[in-house]
Design a protein around this motif. Structure first.
Motif, PDB file in Angstrom:
ATOM      1  N   VAL A  72       1.896 -10.384 -86.692  1.00  6.71           N
ATOM      2  CA  VAL A  72       0.808 -11.240 -87.179  1.00  6.71           C
ATOM      3  C   VAL A  72       0.379 -10.797 -88.574  1.00  6.71           C
ATOM      4  O   VAL A  72       0.244 -11.613 -89.503  1.00  6.71           O
ATOM      5  CB  VAL A  72      -0.400 -11.188 -86.201  1.00  6.71           C
ATOM      6  CG1 VAL A  72      -1.658 -11.745 -86.858  1.00  6.71           C
ATOM      7  CG2 VAL A  72      -0.082 -11.941 -84.909  1.00  6.71           C
ATOM      8  N   TYR A  84      -8.163  -9.547 -92.000  1.00  2.06           N
ATOM      9  CA  TYR A  84      -8.037 -10.925 -92.508  1.00  2.06           C
ATOM     10  C   TYR A  84      -9.265 -11.302 -93.350  1.00  2.06           C
ATOM     11  O   TYR A  84      -9.121 -11.797 -94.477  1.00  2.06           O
ATOM     12  CB  TYR A  84      -7.901 -11.863 -91.301  1.00  2.06           C
ATOM     13  CG  TYR A  84      -7.871 -13.332 -91.612  1.00  2.06           C
ATOM     14  CD1 TYR A  84      -6.713 -13.925 -92.102  1.00  2.06           C
ATOM     15  CD2 TYR A  84      -8.985 -14.132 -91.387  1.00  2.06           C
ATOM     16  CE1 TYR A  84      -6.675 -15.290 -92.369  1.00  2.06           C
ATOM     17  CE2 TYR A  84      -8.961 -15.490 -91.649  1.00  2.06           C
ATOM     18  CZ  TYR A  84      -7.800 -16.068 -92.135  1.00  2.06           C
ATOM     19  OH  TYR A  84      -7.761 -17.408 -92.402  1.00  2.06           O
ATOM     20  N   GLN A 111       1.940 -17.669 -82.379  1.00  4.76           N
ATOM     21  CA  GLN A 111       2.788 -18.019 -83.525  1.00  4.76           C
ATOM     22  C   GLN A 111       3.954 -17.041 -83.686  1.00  4.76           C
ATOM     23  O   GLN A 111       5.057 -17.449 -84.032  1.00  4.76           O
ATOM     24  CB  GLN A 111       1.962 -18.028 -84.818  1.00  4.76           C
ATOM     25  CG  GLN A 111       0.915 -19.102 -84.895  1.00  4.76           C
ATOM     26  CD  GLN A 111       1.529 -20.488 -84.814  1.00  4.76           C
ATOM     27  OE1 GLN A 111       1.457 -21.148 -83.779  1.00  4.76           O
ATOM     28  NE2 GLN A 111       2.140 -20.938 -85.893  1.00  4.76           N
ATOM     29  N   VAL A 112       3.684 -15.753 -83.435  1.00  3.97           N
ATOM     30  CA  VAL A 112       4.756 -14.768 -83.667  1.00  3.97           C
ATOM     31  C   VAL A 112       5.618 -14.519 -82.437  1.00  3.97           C
ATOM     32  O   VAL A 112       6.700 -13.935 -82.548  1.00  3.97           O
ATOM     33  CB  VAL A 112       4.205 -13.400 -84.178  1.00  3.97           C
ATOM     34  CG1 VAL A 112       3.544 -13.573 -85.516  1.00  3.97           C
ATOM     35  CG2 VAL A 112       3.265 -12.748 -83.181  1.00  3.97           C
ATOM     36  N   TRP A 130      -2.698 -16.544 -83.265  1.00  2.00           N
ATOM     37  CA  TRP A 130      -1.763 -15.794 -84.125  1.00  2.00           C
ATOM     38  C   TRP A 130      -0.641 -15.188 -83.294  1.00  2.00           C
ATOM     39  O   TRP A 130       0.523 -15.194 -83.692  1.00  2.00           O
ATOM     40  CB  TRP A 130      -2.518 -14.676 -84.859  1.00  2.00           C
ATOM     41  CG  TRP A 130      -3.386 -15.161 -85.980  1.00  2.00           C
ATOM     42  CD1 TRP A 130      -3.186 -16.262 -86.763  1.00  2.00           C
ATOM     43  CD2 TRP A 130      -4.597 -14.554 -86.446  1.00  2.00           C
ATOM     44  NE1 TRP A 130      -4.197 -16.370 -87.685  1.00  2.00           N
ATOM     45  CE2 TRP A 130      -5.060 -15.336 -87.522  1.00  2.00           C
ATOM     46  CE3 TRP A 130      -5.331 -13.434 -86.071  1.00  2.00           C
ATOM     47  CZ2 TRP A 130      -6.229 -15.022 -88.225  1.00  2.00           C
ATOM     48  CZ3 TRP A 130      -6.487 -13.114 -86.772  1.00  2.00           C
ATOM     49  CH2 TRP A 130      -6.920 -13.909 -87.828  1.00  2.00           C
ATOM     50  N   HIS A 155       3.487 -11.592 -90.949  1.00  2.00           N
ATOM     51  CA  HIS A 155       3.999 -12.956 -91.103  1.00  2.00           C
ATOM     52  C   HIS A 155       2.923 -14.033 -91.149  1.00  2.00           C
ATOM     53  O   HIS A 155       3.103 -15.076 -91.775  1.00  2.00           O
ATOM     54  CB  HIS A 155       4.952 -13.299 -89.948  1.00  2.00           C
ATOM     55  CG  HIS A 155       6.168 -12.442 -89.904  1.00  2.00           C
ATOM     56  ND1 HIS A 155       6.986 -12.240 -90.996  1.00  2.00           N
ATOM     57  CD2 HIS A 155       6.718 -11.719 -88.889  1.00  2.00           C
ATOM     58  CE1 HIS A 155       7.987 -11.433 -90.661  1.00  2.00           C
ATOM     59  NE2 HIS A 155       7.836 -11.103 -89.396  1.00  2.00           N
ATOM     60  N   GLU A 156       1.807 -13.821 -90.425  1.00  2.00           N
ATOM     61  CA  GLU A 156       0.819 -14.890 -90.287  1.00  2.00           C
ATOM     62  C   GLU A 156      -0.314 -14.806 -91.294  1.00  2.00           C
ATOM     63  O   GLU A 156      -0.765 -15.818 -91.806  1.00  2.00           O
ATOM     64  CB  GLU A 156       0.236 -14.891 -88.864  1.00  2.00           C
ATOM     65  CG  GLU A 156       1.198 -15.381 -87.813  1.00  2.00           C
ATOM     66  CD  GLU A 156       1.664 -16.808 -88.085  1.00  2.00           C
ATOM     67  OE1 GLU A 156       0.807 -17.681 -88.286  1.00  2.00           O
ATOM     68  OE2 GLU A 156       2.888 -17.033 -88.117  1.00  2.00           O
ATOM     69  N   LYS A 187       8.335 -17.738 -82.080  1.00  2.00           N
ATOM     70  CA  LYS A 187       9.308 -17.983 -83.155  1.00  2.00           C
ATOM     71  C   LYS A 187      10.651 -17.374 -82.816  1.00  2.00           C
ATOM     72  O   LYS A 187      10.694 -16.356 -82.148  1.00  2.00           O
ATOM     73  CB  LYS A 187       8.790 -17.410 -84.474  1.00  2.00           C
ATOM     74  CG  LYS A 187       7.849 -18.381 -85.169  1.00  2.00           C
ATOM     75  CD  LYS A 187       7.271 -17.770 -86.431  1.00  2.00           C
ATOM     76  CE  LYS A 187       6.308 -18.741 -87.089  1.00  2.00           C
ATOM     77  NZ  LYS A 187       5.525 -18.125 -88.143  1.00  2.00           N
TER      78      LYS A 187
END
Ligand SMILES: [Zn+2]
Length: 270
Positions: free
Chosen positions: A46, A214, A266-267, A263, A49-50, A270
């Motif tokens: 995360v 973040y 998302q990882v 998040w 890549h995110e 993939k």
């Protein structure tokens, strides 16, 4: 003879029972261990890549929830490539558990010394964010701009390792003493800028540490943009006498968990 056989049967049943219980305990321990490791793998990806916090050099760790004197950290590879097989368990002196691992991050002392000094910290991120390096180099202090970065109101100190033996050619936290100096400078704060190098960010959970990282970078970018616009910049400072939030991110644990779940998905898909 019959009595002897009976004793043997009882002993065999007892031994099997003990083995079964032990196997169950180990399985449960292994499962909770596995969940922590899986979350750490997700956090690495995360952050890389995110949300663009970790470059090819940074790292993230999590304290072992079963043993506060240990933590998990990947072997020295780029965060975006980390898998469960890469995770090493360390004690708080940053020595690998079980066998000597020469393939760990040189700067793992950042993690061990912060865990040692801060029992409330469950996760640590070390990043080389340009946003943080810029504020470390400027006389303009990082100030809070967004409500999700309100921990910045507690202060984000700047640590200069050159005062502890570092040089312009080597600013790495490469031993226990430098890690301890960094942890002392961090104090009770959430994050500390490392002059000419990067930043260390903490959280009471892995999800909150990731969110803090973040929002810290976002806050820095927003502040820079607001300054560039010219005019007077208004900062989001706490009301006089207002209590800082304790042990939860200002945005709230629920919001953090929502972002973390998104998040992570998302990882992992993939
Ligand atoms: Zn570094």
């Amino acid at each position: 003879m019959k009595t002897r056989n009976l004793v043997i049967v009882i002993m065999t049943v007892a031994a099997l029972g003990t083995a079964l219980v032990l196997k169950t305990v180990l399985a449960q321990t292994g499962d909770s261990n596995r969940a922590t490791v899986d979350d750490l793998v997700a956090a690495n990806r995360v952050l890389a890549h995110e949300i663009g916090v970790l470059d090819a050099y940074g790292h993230v760790s999590v304290r072992d929830p079963r043993n506060p004197n240990r933590y998990y950290l990947s072997r020295a590879i780029s965060a975006g490539m980390v898998t469960a097989a890469d995770i090493i368990e360390y004690d708080l002196d940053s020595q690998s558990i079980g066998n000597n691992r020469p393939d760990g991050y040189l700067e793992r002392f950042i993690h061990g010394e912060i865990y040692k000094a801060r029992p409330d910290v469950m996760a640590v991120i070390h990043a080389h964010s340009p946003e943080m390096i810029a504020f470390g180099a400027s006389s303009v202090p990082l100030r809070n701009m967004i409500h999700t970065g309100s921990f910045i109101n507690d202060g984000v100190p700047v640590f200069d390792v050159r005062k502890f033996g570092g040089t312009a050619d080597d600013m790495l936290i490469r031993n226990l003493a430098l890690g301890k100096a960094l942890a002392q400078a961090l104090g009770r704060k959430t994050a500390i800028i490392m002059f000419g190098h990067g930043v260390a960010i903490t959280g009471p959970s892995l999800a909150t540490a990731v969110s803090n990282a973040y929002f810290l970078n976002m806050n820095a970018r927003v502040q820079e943009q607001a300054i560039r616009l010219g005019g007077t910049v208004s900062y989001l400072e706490r009301e006089p006498g207002a209590e800082p939030p304790t042990n939860v991110a200002p945005a709230g644990a629920a919001a953090n968990n929502r972002a973390w779940e998104y998040w992570k998905r998302q990882v992992t898909t993939k």
